[in-house]
Design an enzyme around this catalytic site. Structure first.
Site, PDB file in Angstrom:
ATOM      1  N   VAL A   1      29.249  17.045  36.595  1.00  0.00           N
ATOM      2  CA  VAL A   1      29.048  16.731  35.200  1.00  0.00           C
ATOM      3  C   VAL A   1      27.585  17.216  34.556  1.00  0.00           C
ATOM      4  CG1 VAL A   1      27.946  14.413  35.905  1.00  0.00           C
ATOM      5  CG2 VAL A   1      29.318  14.498  33.513  1.00  0.00           C
ATOM      6  N   ASP A   2      27.751  17.423  33.256  1.00  0.00           N
ATOM      7  CA  ASP A   2      26.750  18.121  32.639  1.00  0.00           C
ATOM      8  C   ASP A   2      26.032  19.207  33.161  1.00  0.00           C
ATOM      9  OD1 ASP A   2      26.373  16.054  30.880  1.00  0.00           O
ATOM     10  OD2 ASP A   2      25.082  14.872  31.879  1.00  0.00           O
TER      11      ASP A   2
ATOM     12  N   HIS B   1      38.285  17.596  37.597  1.00  0.00           N
ATOM     13  CA  HIS B   1      39.065  17.550  39.127  1.00  0.00           C
ATOM     14  C   HIS B   1      40.344  16.709  39.109  1.00  0.00           C
ATOM     15  CE1 HIS B   1      34.345  18.304  40.367  1.00  0.00           C
ATOM     16  NE2 HIS B   1      35.005  19.243  39.427  1.00  0.00           N
TER      17      HIS B   1
ATOM     18  N   THR C   1      38.393  26.952  15.592  1.00  0.00           N
ATOM     19  CA  THR C   1      38.815  25.617  15.985  1.00  0.00           C
ATOM     20  C   THR C   1      39.805  25.580  17.077  1.00  0.00           C
ATOM     21  OG1 THR C   1      39.513  25.906  13.558  1.00  0.00           O
ATOM     22  CG2 THR C   1      39.662  23.734  14.362  1.00  0.00           C
TER      23      THR C   1
ATOM     24  N   ASP D   1      18.141  29.925  30.880  1.00  0.00           N
ATOM     25  CA  ASP D   1      17.409  29.933  29.659  1.00  0.00           C
ATOM     26  C   ASP D   1      16.280  28.842  30.026  1.00  0.00           C
ATOM     27  OD1 ASP D   1      18.385  27.376  27.480  1.00  0.00           O
ATOM     28  OD2 ASP D   1      20.025  28.082  29.041  1.00  0.00           O
TER      29      ASP D   1
HETATM   30  P1  GDP Z   1      29.949  19.511  31.107  1.00  0.00           P
HETATM   31  O1  GDP Z   1      29.712  17.982  31.591  1.00  0.00           O
HETATM   32  O2  GDP Z   1      29.739  20.174  32.461  1.00  0.00           O
HETATM   33  O3  GDP Z   1      31.039  19.731  30.378  1.00  0.00           O
HETATM   34  O4  GDP Z   1      28.473  20.049  30.496  1.00  0.00           O
HETATM   35  P2  GDP Z   1      28.204  20.032  28.950  1.00  0.00           P
HETATM   36  O5  GDP Z   1      28.872  21.381  28.653  1.00  0.00           O
HETATM   37  O6  GDP Z   1      28.695  18.924  28.156  1.00  0.00           O
HETATM   38  O7  GDP Z   1      26.595  20.381  28.913  1.00  0.00           O
HETATM   39  C1  GDP Z   1      25.735  19.363  29.371  1.00  0.00           C
HETATM   40  C2  GDP Z   1      24.629  19.472  28.606  1.00  0.00           C
HETATM   41  O8  GDP Z   1      23.784  20.520  28.977  1.00  0.00           O
HETATM   42  C3  GDP Z   1      24.442  19.494  27.053  1.00  0.00           C
HETATM   43  O9  GDP Z   1      23.524  18.974  26.207  1.00  0.00           O
HETATM   44  C4  GDP Z   1      24.417  20.907  26.794  1.00  0.00           C
HETATM   45  O10 GDP Z   1      23.888  21.325  25.478  1.00  0.00           O
HETATM   46  C5  GDP Z   1      23.537  21.510  27.934  1.00  0.00           C
HETATM   47  N1  GDP Z   1      23.766  22.594  28.332  1.00  0.00           N
HETATM   48  C6  GDP Z   1      25.042  23.495  28.675  1.00  0.00           C
HETATM   49  N2  GDP Z   1      24.787  24.741  29.068  1.00  0.00           N
HETATM   50  C7  GDP Z   1      23.377  25.042  28.868  1.00  0.00           C
HETATM   51  C8  GDP Z   1      22.595  26.380  28.780  1.00  0.00           C
HETATM   52  O11 GDP Z   1      23.117  27.307  29.434  1.00  0.00           O
HETATM   53  N3  GDP Z   1      21.418  26.042  28.449  1.00  0.00           N
HETATM   54  C9  GDP Z   1      20.836  24.901  28.303  1.00  0.00           C
HETATM   55  N4  GDP Z   1      19.654  24.774  27.881  1.00  0.00           N
HETATM   56  N5  GDP Z   1      21.546  23.723  27.999  1.00  0.00           N
HETATM   57  C10 GDP Z   1      22.862  23.691  28.431  1.00  0.00           C
END
Ligand code: GDP
Ligand code: MG
Length: 370
Positions: free
Chosen positions: A88-89, A137, A113, A190
């Site tokens: 997650v995240d 998962h 969209t 990044d």
């Molecule tokens: P998921 O839970 O795996 O779906 O993760 P999310 O896509 O919701 O991303 C979690 C957090 O990480 C969000 O605040 C995104 O904006 C941030 N995030 C995702 N990918 C990147 C990235 O490549 N660079 C940065 N700096 N932040 C990212």
């Protein structure tokens, strides 16, 4: 999702619980006997002990409808179906969004969209890729449990500013149990403090040896935020897909899997189906799980009405008599009578099964009281 207690797993294999716990520890999972593991992880443990896992499934009338064997000369290349997994995240949703956006031609109908739970993109080199938009998962496991194999390649997302986490390990176990090849996307490069090399060494402990560590699992550094490395990721997927030599026969009655379904107020029951073999056409009669129907309309990932959908193409299907479940298999059959018969049979079989389960509980309760 299906789970089993570690102690129960040991019991059924006639092995000692501490030995099973040790085996799970070797996979990177710290659990006690009273904790549950998911079915895929259990299957890996069962393999390790040299036993054979049997997942109970109702293979009732599948034999009747799935007898067609495709001849080699009828097979054509098809797009790979990709599921993104990870902790997650770590950026699963962001990555899916970034890939979708990067591949939308401006002014295209529907823009960016999201219409349905899957979409197709074309890489620079012209390869078509189908992404399942149901990261998670639980979705992957429940579809597998229902007999739908809707993933050819798993993209494992690991954040470079974090590390391999419990759900990363879970995803690795899922991919291994399903024997689906993995590509590691090292995300968030990044960010300050991003350490892609740490991710690579972390993964070694879970027997995932990436190419940068002289292994065979492709690894790509990406940033879902800036878009860096996305092209490389898509090309890595296209390459993996070529190695898999995915083939299917577009000229046969369609077979597909429901990836999501809902009851729409205006349109009635709607299912998003990923066609896996054959071509689904308007007017086709089908059975899907305990439901049946006749294709009234097909809508693609851009929200456009289409007349047909071939292998690896996701479409929304209208014309169902009820709402199926995610993971249900769709089969085109010849007649309405046949479709109705199979659906009725399945409804009855499910009812019998529930009744049997109910009886077992009552017996257990009686024994508990005695
Ligand atoms: P998921 O839970 O795996 O779906 O993760 P999310 O896509 O919701 O991303 C979690 C957090 O990480 C969000 O605040 C995104 O904006 C941030 N995030 C995702 N990918 C990147 C990235 O490549 N660079 C940065 N700096 N932040 C990212
Ligand atoms: Mg998400």
């Amino acid at each position: 999702p299906e789970t089993i207690l570690v102690s129960e797993l040991a019991n059924r294999m006639a092995e000692r619980t501490p030995d099973v716990i040790k085996s799970l520890m070797r996979m990177g999972l710290m659990v006690t006997g009273n904790q549950a593991v998911d079915a895929d992880t259990a299957e890996l443990v069962i393999d390790e002990f040299g036993h054979r896992a049997v997942r109970v499934s109702d293979s009732d009338v599948e034999q009747v409808i799935d007898q067609v064997q495709d001849k080699a000369e009828d097979l054509r290349p098809r797009a790979p179906i990709i599921t993104i997994m990870g902790h997650v995240d770590h950026g699963k949703t962001s990555l899916l969004d970034a890939i979708r956006k990067a591949n939308v031609v401006s002014g295209e109908a529907g823009g960016i969209t999201q219409h349905i739970g899957a979409y197709q993109v074309k890489t620079e080199s012209g390869a078509l890729l189908t992404f399942l938009d149901t990261p998670g998962h639980a979705a992957f496991t429940s579809m597998r449990a229902r007999g739908a194999h809707v993933t050819d390649i798993v993209v494992l997302v690991v954040a470079a500013d974090d590390a391999v986490m419990p759900q990363t390990v879970e995803a690795i176990n899922h991919a291994k149990a399903a024997k689906v090849p993995m590509i590691v996307a090292i995300n968030k490069i990044d960010k300050h403090g991003a350490d892609p090399q740490k991710v690579r060494t972390d993964l070694l402990q879970h027997e995932v040896v990436v190419e940068a560590m002289s292994g065979e699992v492709q690894d790509v550094e990406v940033s879902a935020k800036t878009g860096k490395g996305l092209d490389n990721l898509l090309e890595a997927i296209a390459l993996q897909s070529e190695i898999l030599e995915l083939r299917s026969n577009p000229d046969r009655a369609a077979l597909g899997a429901v990836i999501e379904a809902k009851l729409d107020v205006g349109r009635g029951p709607v299912a998003t189906v990923l066609v896996q073999n054959g071509t689904l056409k308007r007017g086709d009669i089908f059975v899907v799980g305990e439901q049946w129907g006749k294709v009234r309309a097909l809508i693609n990932d851009k929200g456009e009405r289409v007349d047909e959908a071939g292998p690896s193409v996701p479409v929304e299907v209208l014309g169902l008599d009820g709402t199926p479940a995610a993971g249900d298999v769709l089969n085109v059959v010849s007649t309405e009578a046949q479709a109705r018969e199979i659906a009725d049979y399945r409804i009855k079989a499910a009812k019998d099964k529930r009744a049997a389960a109910g009886a077992a509980i009552t017996l257990d309760q009686m024994l508990a009281k005695a």
